[in-house]
Scaffold this active site. Sequence first.
Site, short mmCIF file in Angstrom:
data_model
loop_
_atom_site.label_atom_id
_atom_site.label_comp_id
_atom_site.label_asym_id
_atom_site.label_seq_id
_atom_site.Cartn_x
_atom_site.Cartn_y
_atom_site.Cartn_z
N ASP A 184 -6.95 2.25 -8.42
CA ASP A 184 -7.88 3.37 -8.54
C ASP A 184 -7.89 4.01 -9.92
OD1 ASP A 184 -5.28 4.32 -8.14
OD2 ASP A 184 -5.68 4.94 -6.10
N ASP A 233 -1.11 12.63 3.23
CA ASP A 233 -2.09 12.56 4.32
C ASP A 233 -2.32 11.12 4.79
OD1 ASP A 233 -3.53 11.48 2.22
OD2 ASP A 233 -5.16 12.96 2.27
N HIS A 246 -3.02 8.46 2.86
CA HIS A 246 -3.93 7.59 2.09
C HIS A 246 -3.15 6.49 1.39
CE1 HIS A 246 -3.44 10.59 -1.45
NE2 HIS A 246 -2.86 9.48 -1.84
N GLU A 257 -8.90 8.19 1.69
CA GLU A 257 -8.51 9.40 2.41
C GLU A 257 -8.80 9.26 3.90
OE1 GLU A 257 -6.64 11.28 0.93
OE2 GLU A 257 -7.44 12.31 -0.82
#
Length: 260
Positions: free
Chosen positions: A67, A136, A138, A143
Amino acid sequence: MEIIVLPTPEESSRIAARLVAKQIRHKPHSVLGLATGSTPLMLYRELIRMHREEGLDFSRVTTFNLDEYVGLSPEHSTSYHRYMQENLFDHINVPEKNTHIPDGLTEDIPIFCEGYEAQIQASGGIDLQVLGIGTDGHVGFNEPTSSLASRTRIKTLTRQTLSDNARFFAGDVEQPHHVLTMGIGTIMESRQVVLLAFGSGKAEAVAASVEGPISSMMPASALQFHPRTHVIIDEPAANKLAKADYYRWVYGNKPDWQQH
Ligand code: F6R
């Protein structure tokens, strides 16, 4: 899934580095998928040491990063381009033309993302993908509620991720809300996955991903469908796993031929 619980991030990173080195020695033209953030830093340090002291050769390796932030130039102090240069590429012999990181400044995001996927395919696909995990759940920047079949595309970061990563954006450096990220579908196609997680802050996401139901609400849980994933974590990151004792026992009793 193989779940390896070790006392420290150092020991975990050493085992991860051994897996990466084994992959490269077995196939010198391996394609590696790479992550950024705090988690893989020690792994990269160990790979640099192996390159310097043990001749680990990256000259035929190709890399694809997961990313990059939208709007950050490769030279920007908090770009993932810069991170990779400083923490790995400047210290090993991987040819620059073999390294790929999403272009945060691309003018045509859909076309760029399609091209990134095509480059991964053209390289023969990712042999080993290194992953961290967000609090979370990811992986990459997929996400919660990301499609488990998603490909490289633009995503908006959650407030939780923005707050977790605010530490990298000191002073008046503006934190981007958007990223380009490989999809869960992209990650799932890699032949081997090494997911690292350290610290109690990751314990809930690790337990939910490894032992919970498979759900887009916990994107890393998709890895339960992956045939060759090693989850390598330190003790604090393991403290919410129901079967931690079993994982420790399995790893402690691995036959010699199965050792990493
Ligand atoms: C980074 C990435 C993210 C991080 C995750 C954990 O390329 O893809 O999924 O791995 O946000 O970040 P750290 O390691 O900083 O806790």
